[in-house]
Design a protein around this motif. Structure first.
Motif, PDB file in Angstrom:
ATOM      1  N   ASP A  65       0.820  -1.212   0.000  1.00  8.09           N
ATOM      2  CA  ASP A  65       0.000   0.000   0.000  1.00  8.09           C
ATOM      3  C   ASP A  65       0.858   1.267   0.000  1.00  8.09           C
ATOM      4  OD1 ASP A  65      -2.303  -1.534   2.355  1.00  8.09           O
ATOM      5  OD2 ASP A  65      -2.234  -1.628   0.163  1.00  8.09           O
ATOM      6  N   GLU A  77      -4.870   7.678 -14.743  1.00 10.82           N
ATOM      7  CA  GLU A  77      -5.337   6.781 -13.694  1.00 10.82           C
ATOM      8  C   GLU A  77      -5.498   5.351 -14.175  1.00 10.82           C
ATOM      9  OE1 GLU A  77      -8.463   9.698 -11.674  1.00 10.82           O
ATOM     10  OE2 GLU A  77      -8.021   7.940 -10.437  1.00 10.82           O
ATOM     11  N   GLN A  78      -5.068   5.079 -15.388  1.00  7.23           N
ATOM     12  CA  GLN A  78      -5.162   3.702 -15.878  1.00  7.23           C
ATOM     13  C   GLN A  78      -4.262   2.807 -15.068  1.00  7.23           C
ATOM     14  OE1 GLN A  78      -4.285   3.528 -20.107  1.00  7.23           O
ATOM     15  NE2 GLN A  78      -6.301   2.658 -20.412  1.00  7.23           N
ATOM     16  N   ASN A  79      -4.747   1.645 -14.745  1.00  9.25           N
ATOM     17  CA  ASN A  79      -3.895   0.685 -14.062  1.00  9.25           C
ATOM     18  C   ASN A  79      -2.834   0.183 -15.026  1.00  9.25           C
ATOM     19  OD1 ASN A  79      -5.267   0.926 -11.666  1.00  9.25           O
ATOM     20  ND2 ASN A  79      -6.686  -0.742 -12.133  1.00  9.25           N
ATOM     21  N   ASN A  90      -2.195   0.047  -9.072  1.00  5.64           N
ATOM     22  CA  ASN A  90      -3.553   0.567  -9.020  1.00  5.64           C
ATOM     23  C   ASN A  90      -3.503   1.990  -8.475  1.00  5.64           C
ATOM     24  OD1 ASN A  90      -6.213   1.170  -8.580  1.00  5.64           O
ATOM     25  ND2 ASN A  90      -6.698  -0.731  -7.513  1.00  5.64           N
ATOM     26  N   GLN A 129      -5.452   5.336  -7.586  1.00  8.23           N
ATOM     27  CA  GLN A 129      -6.788   5.837  -7.295  1.00  8.23           C
ATOM     28  C   GLN A 129      -6.659   7.264  -6.729  1.00  8.23           C
ATOM     29  OE1 GLN A 129      -9.886   4.112  -7.170  1.00  8.23           O
ATOM     30  NE2 GLN A 129      -9.185   2.097  -7.832  1.00  8.23           N
ATOM     31  N   LYS A 130      -6.943   8.265  -7.554  1.00  7.53           N
ATOM     32  CA  LYS A 130      -6.845   9.655  -7.079  1.00  7.53           C
ATOM     33  C   LYS A 130      -7.852   9.938  -5.983  1.00  7.53           C
ATOM     34  CE  LYS A 130      -5.854  13.194  -9.781  1.00  7.53           C
ATOM     35  NZ  LYS A 130      -5.803  14.113 -10.948  1.00  7.53           N
ATOM     36  N   SER A 131      -9.019   9.302  -6.053  1.00  7.04           N
ATOM     37  CA  SER A 131     -10.073   9.579  -5.070  1.00  7.04           C
ATOM     38  C   SER A 131      -9.639   9.238  -3.650  1.00  7.04           C
ATOM     39  CB  SER A 131     -11.340   8.805  -5.430  1.00  7.04           C
ATOM     40  OG  SER A 131     -11.079   7.418  -5.448  1.00  7.04           O
ATOM     41  N   THR A 132      -8.760   8.259  -3.538  1.00  4.60           N
ATOM     42  CA  THR A 132      -8.275   7.861  -2.204  1.00  4.60           C
ATOM     43  C   THR A 132      -6.803   8.190  -2.023  1.00  4.60           C
ATOM     44  OG1 THR A 132      -7.855   5.634  -3.047  1.00  4.60           O
ATOM     45  CG2 THR A 132      -9.956   6.006  -1.918  1.00  4.60           C
ATOM     46  N   SER A 133      -6.220   8.908  -2.988  1.00  7.41           N
ATOM     47  CA  SER A 133      -4.783   9.271  -2.939  1.00  7.41           C
ATOM     48  C   SER A 133      -3.924   8.043  -2.676  1.00  7.41           C
ATOM     49  CB  SER A 133      -4.533  10.333  -1.852  1.00  7.41           C
ATOM     50  OG  SER A 133      -5.215  11.506  -2.152  1.00  7.41           O
ATOM     51  N   SER A 134      -4.179   6.999  -3.436  1.00  4.89           N
ATOM     52  CA  SER A 134      -3.411   5.773  -3.230  1.00  4.89           C
ATOM     53  C   SER A 134      -2.793   5.292  -4.533  1.00  4.89           C
ATOM     54  CB  SER A 134      -4.296   4.681  -2.637  1.00  4.89           C
ATOM     55  OG  SER A 134      -5.304   4.307  -3.549  1.00  4.89           O
TER      56      SER A 134
END
Lengths: 116, 115
Positions: free
Chosen positions: A22, A56-58, A67, A69-74
């Protein structure tokens, strides 16, 4: 301020298991780059991937996948069918520069041990 | 072609002594970075050189630390009056300057031990 958090300090898996590392980042910029590096026991850091904030493409590269994910800043990293050679410390890093070079802000790293 | 090289690979010094660490970047790489990695920790940025611009020294932990770079080649990191807390691996990296922060190529590091 920029910050990269790798909450998993150490992970141990048995060979052939899948494992996800993570990475959560903080930045006030809308444009930035994210990186993953591998540091094997030999010590020399090896570049794995660079991803910009508009993509944001995997991504998949062999047994490795990322993976974003901008929405979760991960920006999580998955190794499929792990092997002993994957044993290393893995670092996630962030750069807020959009053009030119700037130093990277690194997380503290996740030590992965793959047991045969 | 050769990668980033650093010397010495290991350095043991007594507290209070000065040390110089050397980095040879990849030929043609205009950007050069120094990082410090304490045992079990991530990398801390120290200083960054980009071409002929003034270096970014914002990461240097104290005025005992300094670095120079000759043009776009060799760089030397100097630590004066070393302290035990300076013990760490010092990593150098270089990269091309084109289209956003590029892949940084790291050297093998210099392991500094201050006794």
């Amino acid at each position: 301020a920029q910050k990269v958090t790798q909450a998993q300090t150490e992970i141990s898996v048995v060979e052939k298991e899948d494992v996800t590392l993570d990475c959560v980042y903080e930045t006030r910029d809308t444009t930035y780059y994210l990186f993953w590096y591998k540091q094997p026991p030999s010590g020399e850091l090896v570049f794995l991937i660079r991803r910009n904030s508009f993509d944001e493409q995997n991504e998949i590269s062999g047994r490795y996948s990322w993976n974003f994910q901008k929405s979760t800043s991960s920006f999580n990293f998955t190794i499929t069918a792990s092997q002993v050679v994957d044993s290393a410390v893995y670092f996630c890093a962030l750069s807020e520069a959009w053009s030119g070079n700037t130093p990277l802000v690194f997380g503290k790293g996740t030590r992965l041990s793959v047991i045969a | 072609g050769a990668g980033v090289s650093q010397s010495p690979s290991n350095k043991v010094t007594e507290k209070g002594k000065d040390v110089e660490l050397r980095c040879d970047p990849i030929s043609g790489h205009t950007a050069l970075y120094w990082y410090r990695q304490r045992l079990g920790q991530g990398l801390e940025f120290l200083i960054y050189f980009q071409g002929n611009s003034a270096p970014d020294k914002s990461g240097l932990p104290s005025d005992r630390f300094s670095a120079e770079r000759t043009g776009e080649s060799v760089s030397t990191l100097t630590i004066q009056r070393t302290q035990q807390e300076d013990s760490a691996v010092y990593l150098c990296a270089s990269s091309l300057s084109a289209g956003g922060p590029g892949e940084q190529y790291f050297g093998p590091g210099t392991r500094l031990t201050v006794t």
